[in-house]
Design a protein around this motif. Structure first.
Motif, PDB file in Angstrom:
ATOM      1  N   LYS A  49       1.300  -0.784   0.080  1.00 10.62           N
ATOM      2  CA  LYS A  49      -0.077   0.114  -0.018  1.00 10.62           C
ATOM      3  C   LYS A  49       1.108   1.366   0.528  1.00 10.62           C
ATOM      4  O   LYS A  49       1.774   0.808   0.474  1.00 10.62           O
ATOM      5  CB  LYS A  49      -0.333   0.099   0.992  1.00 10.62           C
ATOM      6  N   PRO A  50      -0.250   2.406  -0.232  1.00  4.93           N
ATOM      7  CA  PRO A  50       1.309   3.280  -0.416  1.00  4.93           C
ATOM      8  C   PRO A  50       2.282   4.111   0.371  1.00  4.93           C
ATOM      9  O   PRO A  50       3.344   3.656   0.789  1.00  4.93           O
ATOM     10  CB  PRO A  50       0.148   4.699  -0.701  1.00  4.93           C
ATOM     11  N   ASP A  51       1.458   3.732   1.739  1.00  2.00           N
ATOM     12  CA  ASP A  51       2.596   3.982   3.175  1.00  2.00           C
ATOM     13  C   ASP A  51       2.869   2.879   3.964  1.00  2.00           C
ATOM     14  O   ASP A  51       3.881   2.941   4.831  1.00  2.00           O
ATOM     15  CB  ASP A  51       0.940   4.757   4.218  1.00  2.00           C
ATOM     16  N   ASP A  52       3.123   1.693   3.381  1.00  4.24           N
ATOM     17  CA  ASP A  52       4.037   0.782   3.559  1.00  4.24           C
ATOM     18  C   ASP A  52       5.252   0.897   3.185  1.00  4.24           C
ATOM     19  O   ASP A  52       5.874   1.212   2.680  1.00  4.24           O
ATOM     20  CB  ASP A  52       3.720  -0.525   2.748  1.00  4.24           C
ATOM     21  N   THR A  53       6.355   0.199   4.655  1.00  2.00           N
ATOM     22  CA  THR A  53       7.144  -0.020   4.613  1.00  2.00           C
ATOM     23  C   THR A  53       7.794  -1.720   3.448  1.00  2.00           C
ATOM     24  O   THR A  53       6.705  -2.586   4.174  1.00  2.00           O
ATOM     25  CB  THR A  53       8.344   0.500   5.792  1.00  2.00           C
TER      26      THR A  53
END
Length: 106
Positions: A49-53
């Motif tokens: 997802k966009p905010d994943d590390t």
């Protein structure tokens, strides 16, 4: 950094290869709950997802959301086969305490 042992990498690769849906990695999350306050959640996932590390080890991608990452920093994830059963274990230096199941911490 979140670390996966060789055994954990093998277990994840096996889960991904036998999944019925296309999967490209392992999602690890921390949620409120469990008998000690927080619980570990895991599952295979198709994409970050966009905010994943995104952490990669030996071809295995691990997706961790920003909120969970702060609780998991420095954690080593292993896959253990024992008489009592097999499963993933978490050696989390951020946990002040954990319950006997090993899936919940505070």
């Amino acid at each position: 950094m979140i670390n996966l042992t060789d055994s954990a990498v093998s277990a994840v690769k096996s889960a991904i290869s036998s999944a019925t849906q296309p999967s490209s990695g392992l999602r690890i999350m921390v949620e409120a709950g469990g008998c000690a306050g927080f619980k570990y959640m895991m599952g295979i996932d198709n994409e970050a997802k966009p905010d994943d590390t995104v952490i990669e080890r030996d071809g295995v991608k691990v997706f961790v959301d920003t909120k969970s990452h702060e609780y998991l920093e420095g954690t080593t994830i292993d896959f253990v086969v024992a008489l009592e059963g097999s499963g993933f274990t978490f050696d989390n230096p951020n946990a002040k305490s954990s319950c006997s199941c090993g899936k919940s911490f505070s």
